[in-house]
Design a protein around this motif. Structure first.
Motif, PDB file in Angstrom:
ATOM      1  N   PHE A   6       0.852  -1.201   0.000  1.00 31.03           N
ATOM      2  CA  PHE A   6       0.000   0.000   0.000  1.00 31.03           C
ATOM      3  C   PHE A   6       0.885   1.248   0.000  1.00 31.03           C
ATOM      4  O   PHE A   6       1.705   1.429   0.909  1.00 31.03           O
ATOM      5  N   HIS A  95      -7.491   4.297   6.820  1.00 29.53           N
ATOM      6  CA  HIS A  95      -8.207   4.323   5.532  1.00 29.53           C
ATOM      7  C   HIS A  95      -7.945   3.072   4.695  1.00 29.53           C
ATOM      8  O   HIS A  95      -8.712   2.779   3.777  1.00 29.53           O
ATOM      9  N   ARG A 292       8.769  19.035   3.492  1.00 29.56           N
ATOM     10  CA  ARG A 292       8.542  17.578   3.579  1.00 29.56           C
ATOM     11  C   ARG A 292       8.952  17.055   4.957  1.00 29.56           C
ATOM     12  O   ARG A 292       8.197  16.362   5.627  1.00 29.56           O
TER      13      ARG A 292
HETATM   14  N1  LIG Z   1      10.368   9.474   2.553  1.00 33.12           N
HETATM   15  C1  LIG Z   1      11.151   9.068   3.523  1.00 33.12           C
HETATM   16  O1  LIG Z   1      12.314   9.481   3.639  1.00 33.12           O
HETATM   17  C2  LIG Z   1      10.645   8.053   4.522  1.00 33.12           C
HETATM   18  C3  LIG Z   1      11.589   7.230   5.171  1.00 33.12           C
HETATM   19  C4  LIG Z   1      11.157   6.310   6.118  1.00 33.12           C
HETATM   20  C5  LIG Z   1       9.805   6.193   6.383  1.00 33.12           C
HETATM   21  N2  LIG Z   1       8.930   6.998   5.730  1.00 33.12           N
HETATM   22  C6  LIG Z   1       7.515   6.799   6.046  1.00 33.12           C
HETATM   23  O2  LIG Z   1       6.906   6.152   4.939  1.00 33.12           O
HETATM   24  C7  LIG Z   1       5.547   6.570   4.832  1.00 33.12           C
HETATM   25  C8  LIG Z   1       5.330   7.124   3.438  1.00 33.12           C
HETATM   26  O3  LIG Z   1       6.165   8.249   3.253  1.00 33.12           O
HETATM   27  P1  LIG Z   1       6.550   8.771   1.805  1.00 33.12           P
HETATM   28  O4  LIG Z   1       7.620   9.764   1.997  1.00 33.12           O
HETATM   29  O5  LIG Z   1       6.746   7.628   0.902  1.00 33.12           O
HETATM   30  O6  LIG Z   1       5.191   9.534   1.427  1.00 33.12           O
HETATM   31  P2  LIG Z   1       4.531   9.701  -0.008  1.00 33.12           P
HETATM   32  O7  LIG Z   1       3.516  10.764   0.145  1.00 33.12           O
HETATM   33  O8  LIG Z   1       5.581   9.842  -1.047  1.00 33.12           O
HETATM   34  O9  LIG Z   1       3.815   8.295  -0.251  1.00 33.12           O
HETATM   35  C9  LIG Z   1       2.591   7.937   0.323  1.00 33.12           C
HETATM   36  C10 LIG Z   1       1.759   7.270  -0.757  1.00 33.12           C
HETATM   37  O10 LIG Z   1       0.588   6.739  -0.149  1.00 33.12           O
HETATM   38  C11 LIG Z   1      -0.464   6.937  -1.061  1.00 33.12           C
HETATM   39  N3  LIG Z   1      -1.750   6.800  -0.378  1.00 33.12           N
HETATM   40  C12 LIG Z   1      -2.442   7.733   0.335  1.00 33.12           C
HETATM   41  N4  LIG Z   1      -3.616   7.216   0.750  1.00 33.12           N
HETATM   42  C13 LIG Z   1      -3.662   5.928   0.310  1.00 33.12           C
HETATM   43  C14 LIG Z   1      -4.616   4.885   0.407  1.00 33.12           C
HETATM   44  N5  LIG Z   1      -5.769   5.049   1.071  1.00 33.12           N
HETATM   45  N6  LIG Z   1      -4.344   3.688  -0.195  1.00 33.12           N
HETATM   46  C15 LIG Z   1      -3.171   3.515  -0.867  1.00 33.12           C
HETATM   47  N7  LIG Z   1      -2.237   4.477  -1.002  1.00 33.12           N
HETATM   48  C16 LIG Z   1      -2.481   5.670  -0.414  1.00 33.12           C
HETATM   49  C17 LIG Z   1      -0.207   8.329  -1.635  1.00 33.12           C
HETATM   50  O11 LIG Z   1      -0.940   8.549  -2.819  1.00 33.12           O
HETATM   51  C18 LIG Z   1       1.299   8.262  -1.840  1.00 33.12           C
HETATM   52  O12 LIG Z   1       1.625   7.777  -3.125  1.00 33.12           O
HETATM   53  C19 LIG Z   1       5.344   7.592   5.954  1.00 33.12           C
HETATM   54  O13 LIG Z   1       4.829   6.933   7.079  1.00 33.12           O
HETATM   55  C20 LIG Z   1       6.745   8.081   6.249  1.00 33.12           C
HETATM   56  O14 LIG Z   1       6.884   8.548   7.550  1.00 33.12           O
HETATM   57  C21 LIG Z   1       9.311   7.915   4.808  1.00 33.12           C
END
Ligand SMILES: NC(=O)c1ccc[n+]([C@@H]2O[C@H](COP(=O)([O-])OP(=O)(O)OC[C@H]3O[C@@H](n4cnc5c(N)ncnc54)[C@H](O)[C@@H]3O)[C@@H](O)[C@H]2O)c1
Ligand SMILES: O=P(O)(O)OC[C@@H](O)[C@@H](O)[C@H](O)[C@H](O)CO
Length: 383
Positions: A6, A95, A292
């Motif tokens: 997801f 969600h 971000r």
């Molecule tokens: N980017 C980083 O450096 C990083 C590193 C470690 C952990 N994280 C964690 O990973 C998670 C995602 O972060 P990210 O930076 O990839 O964010 P992002 O916004 O790039 O990715 C999140 C994705 O989830 C999708 N999404 C939203 N609602 C949804 C749903 N109901 N069903 C399916 N997909 C859905 C969005 O469209 C988006 O593509 C967060 O919890 C963040 O804290 C991020």
């Protein structure tokens, strides 16, 4: 082998999807962003670029995508998957719970011999998979819940790789830092599980998740908030300012003192860990925006997150909290109109005042010394 993931966002494509694909899984991404879903469906592959001198490139193949808004399609994929992971944001877990619940109901309703299923939330939070389990269980009937108790596992995990917002012509291309670490709690898994290459399995996740969250993410958000207050738009520019860097460093000494006491880490090793993280923040091949890294300030100010939890632990130990309190104060200055949590925070501060607002979001009493320290820093920043 099919893995359902997801969230086809930055971490989804740049880290989890990549590792699972390397490990031999056909990765199906579920996302609500139709542009991403369409592009993944059409091409079945994407590229990951390392933020290093050589700009090493890897093509992730054998991927597909489904529309995350289509409950039936999501449920069908949940029913078929051999592994489920998420990287959607901890606040989004509720969600995706309905699709998972529906899929588990169908999967466990067939009467077949059930294979154990692991569902791993890869989010920046303590106990994210456990939180997802609670959302999902709230939607299951009694019989399915009992079967899920036997066959479905929600091991918590810690994920670490800096993946900034992407600005490429190709919406699937993703640039990531070379470093990565994915740690999963083995004690919450089926006794005979199939390890994924690239994942580290540990018996007790707590020291790993707290060290990661209260070093990488505490330092990161303080760089973002103090950087923002000082007019910088990226983490790299913010940390290049010695004044900002010394506040980040000070906060990491404060969380470090707590981590060393709580988990018995070797103090010298922990200093090396801090130094490595500060190096990662200034990777010259990355541009990471403060908007971000500081996103969702209410989540970051919440009691179990990267600012308040280590500060309260430090307070309990009688150790320093000044720089963490400064981070909380700067979070309250984070005024980004595109970030709904920042908008809510600013509105609450205007309506109720800084003491009441901080108390509301951190769950600290207005008379708590750490809250008072944060308020004093906030007032200082007003000048
Ligand atoms: N980017 C980083 O450096 C990083 C590193 C470690 C952990 N994280 C964690 O990973 C998670 C995602 O972060 P990210 O930076 O990839 O964010 P992002 O916004 O790039 O990715 C999140 C994705 O989830 C999708 N999404 C939203 N609602 C949804 C749903 N109901 N069903 C399916 N997909 C859905 C969005 O469209 C988006 O593509 C967060 O919890 C963040 O804290 C991020
Ligand atoms: O994703 P958040 O909003 O919890 O935190 C922002 C960044 O600190 C975070 O995404 C880091 O880049 C990541 O946690 C590094 O592993």
């Amino acid at each position: 082998m099919k893995a359902l993931h997801f969230g086809a966002g930055n971490i989804g494509r740049g880290f989890i999807g990549l590792i699972l694909s390397r490990a031999g899984y056909n990765v199906v991404f579920s996302d609500v962003n139709q542009e991403l879903v369409k592009a993944l469906e059409q091409r079945g592959e994407y590229t990951v670029e390392l933020a290093n001198e050589a700009k090493d490139l890897e093509t992730v193949t054998g991927v597909s995508a489904i529309d995350g808004t289509n409950l039936d399609t999501v449920a069908q994929n949940v029913a078929e998957a051999e592994l489920i992971t998420t990287a959607v944001g901890v606040n989004i877990l509720k969600h995706i719970a309905p699709g998972i619940a529906k899929g588990l109901t169908s999967r466990l309703g067939t009467g077949d011999v059930f294979q154990p299923l692991h569902i791993i939330a890869c989010e920046n939070a303590i106990g994210a998979s456990t939180q997802l389990k609670e959302h999902v269980y709230g939607l299951l009937d009694e019989r399915t819940r009992l079967l899920a108790d036997q066959y479905v596992y929600f091991p918590d995990s810690a994920v670490d790789r800096i993946v900034p917002i992407q600005h490429h012509e190709d919406p699937l291309h993703v640039q990531v830092e070379p470093f990565y670490e994915w740690v999963v709690d083995r004690s919450q898994m089926a006794p005979a599980f199939k390890p994924v290459e690239g994942v580290m399995y540990v018996d007790d996740l707590e020291p790993y998740i707290e060290r990661k969250l209260f070093t990488v993410n505490t330092g990161h958000c303080i760089a973002a908030y103090i950087g923002y207050v000082n007019g910088y738009d990226t983490i790299q520019k913010a940390i290049a300012d010695e004044k900002v860097k010394s506040i980040v460093y000070g906060a990491l000494q404060e969380t470090g003192a707590v981590l060393v006491k709580r988990f018995g880490f070797n103090a010298d090793d922990h200093q090396l860990y801090i130094a490595k993280i500060l190096e990662r923040f200034v990777n010259p091949h990355l541009t990471d925006e403060v908007t971000r890294v500081g996103r969702s300030p209410l989540r970051k100010l919440s009691p179990n997150d990267r600012l308040v939890r280590p500060a309260l632990q430090a307070y309990e130990y009688g150790t320093e909290t000044t720089h963490l309190a400064m981070g909380m104060a700067a979070a309250c200055k984070f005024d980004i109109s595109e970030d709904p949590e920042a908008v809510e925070l600013q509105t609450t501060i205007q309506q109720k005042g800084i003491e009441a607002a901080l108390s509301q979001y951190t769950s600290m009493d207005e008379s708590h010394p750490v809250l008072k320290q944060a308020v004093a820093h906030y007032q200082q920043m007003q000048k």
